[in-house]
Design a protein around this motif. Sequence first.
Motif, mmCIF file in Angstrom:
data_model
loop_
_atom_site.group_PDB
_atom_site.id
_atom_site.type_symbol
_atom_site.label_atom_id
_atom_site.label_comp_id
_atom_site.label_asym_id
_atom_site.label_seq_id
_atom_site.Cartn_x
_atom_site.Cartn_y
_atom_site.Cartn_z
ATOM 1 N N LYS A 491 0.826 -1.207 0.000
ATOM 2 C CA LYS A 491 0.000 0.000 0.000
ATOM 3 C C LYS A 491 0.866 1.265 0.000
ATOM 4 O O LYS A 491 0.493 2.269 -0.615
ATOM 5 N N SER A 495 -0.219 3.114 -5.228
ATOM 6 C CA SER A 495 -1.452 3.831 -4.887
ATOM 7 C C SER A 495 -2.695 3.005 -5.159
ATOM 8 O O SER A 495 -3.728 3.206 -4.524
ATOM 9 N N LYS A 496 -2.605 2.074 -6.115
ATOM 10 C CA LYS A 496 -3.755 1.248 -6.448
ATOM 11 C C LYS A 496 -3.330 -0.211 -6.497
ATOM 12 O O LYS A 496 -2.365 -0.575 -7.183
ATOM 13 N N SER A 498 -4.537 -4.473 -6.796
ATOM 14 C CA SER A 498 -5.441 -5.271 -7.618
ATOM 15 C C SER A 498 -6.441 -6.010 -6.724
ATOM 16 O O SER A 498 -6.192 -6.231 -5.534
ATOM 17 N N ASN A 526 -12.802 -0.348 -1.182
ATOM 18 C CA ASN A 526 -13.318 0.842 -1.852
ATOM 19 C C ASN A 526 -12.413 2.045 -1.661
ATOM 20 O O ASN A 526 -12.317 2.917 -2.532
ATOM 21 N N GLN A 527 -11.733 2.112 -0.516
ATOM 22 C CA GLN A 527 -10.849 3.241 -0.237
ATOM 23 C C GLN A 527 -9.623 3.247 -1.153
ATOM 24 O O GLN A 527 -9.008 4.296 -1.361
ATOM 25 N N HIS A 528 -9.260 2.069 -1.661
ATOM 26 C CA HIS A 528 -8.099 1.956 -2.551
ATOM 27 C C HIS A 528 -8.518 1.872 -4.023
ATOM 28 O O HIS A 528 -7.720 1.468 -4.870
ATOM 29 N N GLY A 529 -9.751 2.240 -4.312
ATOM 30 C CA GLY A 529 -10.214 2.266 -5.691
ATOM 31 C C GLY A 529 -10.466 0.906 -6.287
ATOM 32 O O GLY A 529 -10.455 0.755 -7.511
ATOM 33 N N VAL A 530 -10.693 -0.109 -5.448
ATOM 34 C CA VAL A 530 -10.951 -1.466 -5.922
ATOM 35 C C VAL A 530 -12.367 -1.852 -5.521
ATOM 36 O O VAL A 530 -12.726 -1.798 -4.328
ATOM 37 N N ARG A 531 -13.176 -2.235 -6.473
ATOM 38 C CA ARG A 531 -14.562 -2.615 -6.192
ATOM 39 C C ARG A 531 -14.644 -4.098 -5.889
ATOM 40 O O ARG A 531 -14.181 -4.917 -6.689
#
Length: 584
Positions: A491, A495-496, A498, A526-531
Amino acid sequence: MWRFLARRAWLRSLADVSKLHSPAVEATVPAQEAVISSPYFLRSASRISEISHFHRVARFFSSNSAEIYENPQFEALENAPTTEGFSIDNDWVGEKEGFPEVFDGLADNDAGLGSLEIEDEGVGQEKQNDLGKVEALLSLLQSRGVVDGTLDHHLEEMNLILSEEFVIKVLETPQVPGESLISFMRWVLKKAEIRLTAAMLDALTSALCLGNRKRESYALWGFLKEVGLKKREALSSQILNDMIALFSRVGEAKAAYDVFNGFEELGCSMTGDTYFLTIEALYRRSLYDLACSVSEQMLSADELPAMEKVGKIICYLCKGDRTRDAHLVFLYVKDKKMNPSGSVISRLIYSFSRLKRVDKGPVEDVNTERDKSAVASALELLNDYSSEDRRNATRPFTKVIKKLCWIQDVDRAKTLIHEMISSGPPPGNDAFNCVINGLSKTGEMEEALNMMNLMKQRGLKPDVFTYSTVMSGFTKAGEMEKACEIFEEAKRNHSKLSPVTFHILIRGFCKAEQFDRAVKLLQEMNQHGVRPSHDEYNKLIKSLCMKALDWKTAGRLEEEMKANGVILNGRTSALVAAVRELKG
């Protein structure tokens, strides 16, 4: 002069075919009158000039038919002789615009018009084909079969003087259909005054090879077989090689193979190019078994083409998954002190390093003797690189490392990494990731961490796949705290992340029955842009119901799924309802 006659005969063949005169009549009509007096020709020529920007000489072209007969220049031209003292306007002869470029290659002199020295009453005389006959002949051959009667009948009426040079000139004339040339050659062979030569056959083959038409290709091959069985001395290996190349271009590999098998019968010896052209033709149609057979014959006969073509043969066999046959060719040329290029060695390594299972079986089926033998050959090939090629061979080395890990020979892969570091080429992220993944699968986590640290020391940044692989190894071993440490490092550096990275930890927490941490991690995605996907929700809900009997948390996650547009499958939904009834 021949170029002018060929051009004019070609224009003449574009005129209305219903107005086409027989050659016997053409020979008696002045050449200019035969071309110009027909309004059909004038319309065709005018149309050609508009399309091709043809330079319209006023003496030959006019904007209307009435002007043609009123212009005195045309009357003078119609009365001009056709043979002796034949006069051609210099602008017309030298003009190139408006005609196909193929005519530019023809010699513009009188050589080859056909001459024959005869003795008449003790005085040496020379008899020569006049220009009218030559033009009529070319027009006949360019007419693509739209004449009355047989071609032989019209040729007989022309009373041509035949010579080798004249026949070759005719065969080299552009815009003549191949079948017409073959018919012309059959007629020539019936004449006793001329003998078939290799130069004539070579000219015929070269002319038909320009067309790349299947029908003409088969017609030419049939003619060559007939000639070869009767007059072997006229055929040459080069002619048959051209025949193989022609069949290859038109996509007739079986016919090319037929030509290859006909060399001995036709009395020709095979060359290195013969084998190369045949293998290339078979490769283009994916006939790899026949290509391997030809390759074996090439090695047995000790007839090799140029090194560049040998490299292509190796690549063709590799693409057809005939790596062993390609390797035999490589070893043979290596024994001959010939040095294949680095790209050829790389192609062999790629082919040996292919990852494939036996009949799509389980992973255990990949560790076979075939795979071990293949990777051993690939390792040997790595030593055949020159020092310059080796510096740029990172990808082939990486392919071998991946193959070693595939057959679970991680120790050899790790050794190869250290060899790359010491001798080159420098290993990249892919090479390190393959070894780290192999070590993680075998549970050697300390070695995996050491390899990741070595990766950092060399200035390479571990990517998300690297971290995910190490995390997977720790979760399988039940060391969730170390897996979380790697997760935190991932992390910080990326920044993102998988979905796989989160899925690995969620699965580990569920296996360790740490459901609160699993639910918290699911919300953190969700906070790390992963759905979160259906798989994460489904695995966690099933674990909550079957291990913790926590139907409330499972129900809350199900509602969250619906809010996010993810639908839980029926079996898991029924499981939540069953646990709710059981606990209620």
